[in-house]
Design a protein around this motif. Structure first.
Motif, PDB file in Angstrom:
ATOM      1  N   CYS A  35     -36.450 -22.737   7.613  1.00  0.00           N
ATOM      2  CA  CYS A  35     -36.730 -24.223   6.693  1.00  0.00           C
ATOM      3  C   CYS A  35     -37.185 -24.952   7.824  1.00  0.00           C
ATOM      4  O   CYS A  35     -36.708 -25.437   8.689  1.00  0.00           O
ATOM      5  N   LYS A  36     -38.527 -25.745   7.902  1.00  0.00           N
ATOM      6  CA  LYS A  36     -38.965 -26.686   8.610  1.00  0.00           C
ATOM      7  C   LYS A  36     -38.519 -28.185   8.396  1.00  0.00           C
ATOM      8  O   LYS A  36     -38.736 -28.453   7.090  1.00  0.00           O
ATOM      9  N   VAL A  37     -38.139 -28.759   9.497  1.00  0.00           N
ATOM     10  CA  VAL A  37     -37.888 -30.233   9.262  1.00  0.00           C
ATOM     11  C   VAL A  37     -38.859 -30.883   8.838  1.00  0.00           C
ATOM     12  O   VAL A  37     -38.938 -31.843   7.799  1.00  0.00           O
ATOM     13  N   ALA A  69     -31.163 -32.035   5.996  1.00  0.00           N
ATOM     14  CA  ALA A  69     -31.584 -31.403   4.771  1.00  0.00           C
ATOM     15  C   ALA A  69     -32.135 -29.919   5.135  1.00  0.00           C
ATOM     16  O   ALA A  69     -31.694 -28.895   4.853  1.00  0.00           O
ATOM     17  N   ALA A  70     -32.777 -29.632   6.562  1.00  0.00           N
ATOM     18  CA  ALA A  70     -33.215 -28.214   7.075  1.00  0.00           C
ATOM     19  C   ALA A  70     -31.778 -27.361   7.385  1.00  0.00           C
ATOM     20  O   ALA A  70     -31.789 -26.442   6.966  1.00  0.00           O
ATOM     21  N   ALA A  71     -31.021 -28.137   8.053  1.00  0.00           N
ATOM     22  CA  ALA A  71     -29.719 -27.450   8.414  1.00  0.00           C
ATOM     23  C   ALA A  71     -28.978 -27.138   7.036  1.00  0.00           C
ATOM     24  O   ALA A  71     -28.373 -25.797   7.104  1.00  0.00           O
ATOM     25  N   ALA A  72     -28.481 -27.819   6.236  1.00  0.00           N
ATOM     26  CA  ALA A  72     -28.167 -27.392   4.768  1.00  0.00           C
ATOM     27  C   ALA A  72     -28.627 -26.429   4.299  1.00  0.00           C
ATOM     28  O   ALA A  72     -28.182 -25.558   3.858  1.00  0.00           O
ATOM     29  N   ASN A  73     -29.953 -26.397   4.179  1.00  0.00           N
ATOM     30  CA  ASN A  73     -30.868 -25.190   3.453  1.00  0.00           C
ATOM     31  C   ASN A  73     -30.493 -24.096   4.172  1.00  0.00           C
ATOM     32  O   ASN A  73     -30.335 -22.974   3.648  1.00  0.00           O
ATOM     33  N   TYR A  74     -30.544 -24.206   5.527  1.00  0.00           N
ATOM     34  CA  TYR A  74     -30.192 -22.815   6.453  1.00  0.00           C
ATOM     35  C   TYR A  74     -28.902 -22.592   5.849  1.00  0.00           C
ATOM     36  O   TYR A  74     -28.783 -21.188   5.819  1.00  0.00           O
ATOM     37  N   ARG A  75     -27.947 -23.290   5.862  1.00  0.00           N
ATOM     38  CA  ARG A  75     -26.391 -22.846   5.679  1.00  0.00           C
ATOM     39  C   ARG A  75     -26.557 -21.999   4.422  1.00  0.00           C
ATOM     40  O   ARG A  75     -25.673 -20.712   4.123  1.00  0.00           O
ATOM     41  N   THR A  76     -27.053 -22.685   3.223  1.00  0.00           N
ATOM     42  CA  THR A  76     -26.999 -21.838   1.965  1.00  0.00           C
ATOM     43  C   THR A  76     -27.763 -20.574   1.811  1.00  0.00           C
ATOM     44  O   THR A  76     -27.593 -19.933   1.367  1.00  0.00           O
ATOM     45  N   TRP A  77     -28.895 -20.726   2.513  1.00  0.00           N
ATOM     46  CA  TRP A  77     -29.787 -19.493   2.490  1.00  0.00           C
ATOM     47  C   TRP A  77     -29.039 -18.206   3.475  1.00  0.00           C
ATOM     48  O   TRP A  77     -28.816 -17.206   2.907  1.00  0.00           O
ATOM     49  N   HIS A  83     -29.208 -26.162  12.746  1.00  0.00           N
ATOM     50  CA  HIS A  83     -28.684 -24.949  12.110  1.00  0.00           C
ATOM     51  C   HIS A  83     -27.832 -24.248  13.258  1.00  0.00           C
ATOM     52  O   HIS A  83     -26.948 -23.498  12.856  1.00  0.00           O
ATOM     53  N   ALA A  84     -28.073 -24.478  14.473  1.00  0.00           N
ATOM     54  CA  ALA A  84     -27.375 -23.838  15.468  1.00  0.00           C
ATOM     55  C   ALA A  84     -25.820 -24.505  15.713  1.00  0.00           C
ATOM     56  O   ALA A  84     -24.825 -23.547  16.075  1.00  0.00           O
ATOM     57  N   ASP A  85     -25.620 -25.561  15.006  1.00  0.00           N
ATOM     58  CA  ASP A  85     -24.145 -25.992  14.827  1.00  0.00           C
ATOM     59  C   ASP A  85     -23.411 -24.728  13.941  1.00  0.00           C
ATOM     60  O   ASP A  85     -22.338 -24.624  14.273  1.00  0.00           O
ATOM     61  N   ASP A 142     -12.739 -12.108  10.460  1.00  0.00           N
ATOM     62  CA  ASP A 142     -13.166 -13.145   9.371  1.00  0.00           C
ATOM     63  C   ASP A 142     -14.829 -13.056   9.475  1.00  0.00           C
ATOM     64  O   ASP A 142     -15.093 -13.265   8.293  1.00  0.00           O
ATOM     65  N   LEU A 143     -15.234 -12.801  10.468  1.00  0.00           N
ATOM     66  CA  LEU A 143     -16.981 -12.730  10.524  1.00  0.00           C
ATOM     67  C   LEU A 143     -17.160 -11.747   9.666  1.00  0.00           C
ATOM     68  O   LEU A 143     -18.147 -11.658   8.880  1.00  0.00           O
ATOM     69  N   ALA A 144     -16.658 -10.516   9.920  1.00  0.00           N
ATOM     70  CA  ALA A 144     -16.881  -9.226   9.142  1.00  0.00           C
ATOM     71  C   ALA A 144     -16.882  -9.450   7.867  1.00  0.00           C
ATOM     72  O   ALA A 144     -17.775  -9.128   6.889  1.00  0.00           O
ATOM     73  N   SER A 145     -15.771  -9.968   7.274  1.00  0.00           N
ATOM     74  CA  SER A 145     -15.521 -10.331   5.883  1.00  0.00           C
ATOM     75  C   SER A 145     -16.479 -11.269   5.332  1.00  0.00           C
ATOM     76  O   SER A 145     -17.004 -11.150   4.164  1.00  0.00           O
ATOM     77  N   TRP A 146     -16.932 -12.296   6.163  1.00  0.00           N
ATOM     78  CA  TRP A 146     -17.817 -13.181   5.479  1.00  0.00           C
ATOM     79  C   TRP A 146     -19.313 -12.559   5.438  1.00  0.00           C
ATOM     80  O   TRP A 146     -19.652 -12.650   4.408  1.00  0.00           O
ATOM     81  N   VAL A 147     -19.591 -11.776   6.399  1.00  0.00           N
ATOM     82  CA  VAL A 147     -20.895 -11.061   6.263  1.00  0.00           C
ATOM     83  C   VAL A 147     -20.987 -10.070   5.255  1.00  0.00           C
ATOM     84  O   VAL A 147     -21.838  -9.988   4.424  1.00  0.00           O
ATOM     85  N   ASN A 148     -19.864  -9.407   4.842  1.00  0.00           N
ATOM     86  CA  ASN A 148     -19.681  -8.363   3.677  1.00  0.00           C
ATOM     87  C   ASN A 148     -19.951  -9.223   2.687  1.00  0.00           C
ATOM     88  O   ASN A 148     -20.599  -8.911   1.710  1.00  0.00           O
ATOM     89  N   GLN A 149     -19.326 -10.353   2.369  1.00  0.00           N
ATOM     90  CA  GLN A 149     -19.559 -11.209   1.273  1.00  0.00           C
ATOM     91  C   GLN A 149     -20.778 -11.722   1.095  1.00  0.00           C
ATOM     92  O   GLN A 149     -21.251 -11.705  -0.106  1.00  0.00           O
ATOM     93  N   VAL A 150     -21.513 -12.040   1.986  1.00  0.00           N
ATOM     94  CA  VAL A 150     -22.904 -12.317   1.904  1.00  0.00           C
ATOM     95  C   VAL A 150     -23.800 -11.028   1.326  1.00  0.00           C
ATOM     96  O   VAL A 150     -24.655 -11.613   0.538  1.00  0.00           O
ATOM     97  N   ARG A 151     -23.842 -10.066   2.054  1.00  0.00           N
ATOM     98  CA  ARG A 151     -24.418  -8.919   1.673  1.00  0.00           C
ATOM     99  C   ARG A 151     -24.068  -8.726   0.113  1.00  0.00           C
ATOM    100  O   ARG A 151     -25.031  -8.264  -0.704  1.00  0.00           O
TER     101      ARG A 151
END
Length: 153
Positions: A40-42, A56-64, A107-109, A121-130
């Motif tokens: 998502c470009k600024v 807005a671009a950072a929020a879009n990245y988080r959601t995506w 988005h780096a934040d 926790d990261l592995a669980s989060w990734v599995n939820q996203v997938r």
């Protein structure tokens, strides 16, 4: 050892990631030239009239990245997300460099927060996203990326 931070990548003569990142932690570039870049470009957010296009671009990245396909319901978007998800562990403990000004949302934040979660926790989060991506793909009549179809009963 201190906490990893976001650093501003510069394209000026003499600037190097090795010189900007913590000597012991090291750093990774997470701009669009890398697998971790924000699609998502600024400038697009500016054109759309957002008051704070960086936020807005950072929020879009988080959601995506969290699995929402509404802005990019394509195989290419899903594959790009998967490349990032599969590489998050490589960012653990490293400073992250992006050209966004340090006083603006980036988005780096979000990548810093994810990459430095406890590994389980990261592995669980990734599995939820997938799983979320697969549910949306199935809902949209597309084959799942991750799940194997169950045999008919």
């Amino acid at each position: 050892m201190s906490t990893p931070v976001r650093i501003q990548r510069r394209r000026t003569k003499g600037w190097t990631l090795a010189g900007a990142a913590d000597l012991y932690r090291g750093g990774m570039i997470v701009d669009r030239s890398s697998r971790y870049g924000n699609p998502c470009k600024v400038t697009l957010m500016q054109e759309m009239g957002y008051e704070d296009p960086h936020a807005a671009a950072a929020a879009n990245y988080r959601t995506w990245l969290a699995g929402n396909r509404s802005d990019a319901p394509t195989d290419e978007g899903d594959q790009q997300r998967e490349r990032i998800l599969a590489g998050l562990e490589r960012l653990r403990g490293k400073d992250l460099a992006c050209p966004c000004p340090l006083d603006r949302a980036c988005h780096a934040d979000y990548l810093l927060r994810l990459a430095n979660m406890p590994p389980a926790d990261l592995a669980s989060w990734v599995n939820q996203v997938r799983a979320r991506v697969d549910r949306q793909r199935i809902r949209d009549g597309e084959p799942p990326m991750y799940a194997h179809e169950e045999a008919p009963r």
